[in-house]
Design an enzyme around this catalytic site. Structure first.
Site, PDB file in Angstrom:
ATOM      1  N   ASP A 134     -28.212 -18.884 -21.087  1.00 10.44           N
ATOM      2  CA  ASP A 134     -27.518 -19.942 -20.518  1.00 10.44           C
ATOM      3  C   ASP A 134     -27.321 -21.305 -21.299  1.00 10.44           C
ATOM      4  OD1 ASP A 134     -25.274 -20.753 -19.103  1.00 10.44           O
ATOM      5  OD2 ASP A 134     -26.276 -21.149 -17.242  1.00 10.44           O
ATOM      6  N   GLY A 135     -26.027 -21.758 -21.479  1.00 13.85           N
ATOM      7  CA  GLY A 135     -26.032 -23.254 -22.168  1.00 13.85           C
ATOM      8  C   GLY A 135     -25.478 -23.295 -23.598  1.00 13.85           C
TER       9      GLY A 135
END
Length: 303
Positions: A79-80
Site C-alpha cells: 500500500d502507498g
C-alpha cells in the site's frame, strides 16, 4: 557465485528515485531490536538450492534473525504507491514504477533468507472502481514486468502462481500469466504468489460452492466438511504453505482489505508507516525481528 549476488544481478534496477525522510515504523507493541552488530550483516548460513549454484554455496541471514524461527510464508499488502508519488509531486505512474523496485528487492531478500512463499496483493477486485486510466496503467505495468522478469524468475528457481479471477484481465495478460505459471511450475527456490483481481470473501465463497457441488454429486457427505477440506479448496492450495505466518501491510493502514481472510486466521500482523516504494531491507528486517520475538500460542496458554 553467492546466492545474494545472483539475485542482485537478476533483479537490479537502474531506476532511482529521490527520497524524503520517513516516519518511524509503528508497531502494535514496542519492539526491542537486538543490538546491531559492528560486523557486516552476515553469519547464520543456509543452504542454497538453485540448480545453477553449487550445493556447497551458503546463503546467510542477518545476525538479528534465527533461521529456525523464520516464517515459511510471508504475505504483503503493498500500500502507498500513489501517496508516495503525491508526496513528491510525481505522477501516479512513477509511484507504481517505484513500487516495482520494492517488489524486486523483497523477492531478492526472501530468496536470500530462506522464506518459502511470498504472497503479494497486487490488485483487489475492488480496485476496478479506480479511474480507468489507472486500471489500464496497472494492467500494462503488470504485463510488462511479468514479460521482462519471466526468464530471470526461471533462472533463479522462482515459481509463479496467480490467485484471483483472471478471466476479467486483458487477454494478452491472461496468456502471459498462463505461460509464466507453466514455465516456472517445477521451480522450488521461492514460490511467489500474486493476487490479482482477488477477493478474500469470494475465495471462501467459491470454496463453499465447490464443496456443495461435491456433496450434491455424492462425492462427500455433509459431515465430511471440515476446516481442512475448506482450506484445500481455497486458491492458496497452489502452495505447500497456504496460510501465511506473517502479514505485512505498508503505508500505515491497519486493516486486511479483504485479503486472505481465511488464511490469515493465525497470522502475525505487522503494520509499517513506510509507503510501499520505501519498504526495503531495513523495514523487512524489522518486521521479521518483530515476528521472531512473538509467542505464537494458537489459543494455548503461554509459557
Amino acid at each position: 557465485m553467492a546466492f545474494s549476488l545472483h539475485f542482485q544481478q537478476l533483479f537490479h534496477s537502474p531506476t532511482t528515485f529521490p527520497s524524503q525522510p520517513k516516519p518511524p515504523t509503528t508497531l502494535l507493541t514496542p519492539l526491542k531490536l537486538p543490538p546491531t552488530p559492528s560486523l557486516p550483516l552476515l553469519a547464520i548460513a543456509q543452504n542454497a538450492s538453485l540448480s545453477n549454484i553449487d550445493s556447497t554455496e551458503k546463503v546467510v541471514l542477518p545476525l538479528q534473525l534465527k533461521r529456525e524461527m523464520m516464517p515459511k510464508h510471508v504475505a504483503v499488502i503493498m500500500d502507498g504507491n500513489r501517496r508516495w508519488a503525491k508526496m513528491r509531486g510525481f505522477p501516479v505512474a512513477l509511484g507504481y514504477e517505484a513500487g516495482i523496485r520494492a517488489v524486486r528487492k523483497l523477492i531478492e531478500l526472501c530468496g536470500n533468507w530462506g522464506i518459502g512463499v511470498l504472497t503479494l496483493f497486487a490488485f483487489s477486485s475492488d480496485n476496478w472502481l479506480r479511474p480507468k486510466v489507472e486500471v489500464d496503467l496497472l494492467m500494462g505495468l503488470f504485463e510488462r514486468v511479468l514479460k521482462d522478469e519471466l526468464e530471470k524468475f526461471a533462472r533463479a528457481g522462482i515459481r509463479i502462481s496467480i490467485i484471483g479471477d483472471t478471466s476479467m484481465l486483458p487477454k494478452s495478460l491472461q496468456e502471459l500469466i498462463d505461460k509464466a505459471v507453466k514455465t516456472t511450475k517445477e521451480n522450488s527456490q521461492l514460490h511467489v504468489v500474486v493476487a490479482v483481481n482477488y477477493s478474500g470473501q469470494y475465495d471462501v465463497v467459491q470454496a463453499c460452492q465447490t464443496i456443495a457441488q461435491k456433496v450434491k454429486d455424492g462425492i462427500i457427505e455433509p459431515g465430511d466438511i471440515s476446516s481442512f477440506l475448506v482450506e484445500q479448496e481455497l486458491q492458496t492450495n497452489c502452495t505447500d504453505f497456504p496460510c501465511p505466518d506473517l502479514l505485512i501491510r505498508t503505508s500505515g493502514e491497519l486493516r486486511l482489505s479483504n485479503f486472505l481472510l481465511w488464511q490469515l486466521a493465525y497470522a502475525e500482523l505487522f503494520f509499517s508507516h513506510s509507503h510501499w516504494p520505501d519498504f526495503g531491507e531495513a523495514e523487512f528486517l524489522e518486521a521479521l525481528c518483530s515476528f521472531q520475538q512473538r509467542q505464537r500460542r494458537y489459543g494455548r496458554q503461554g509459557s
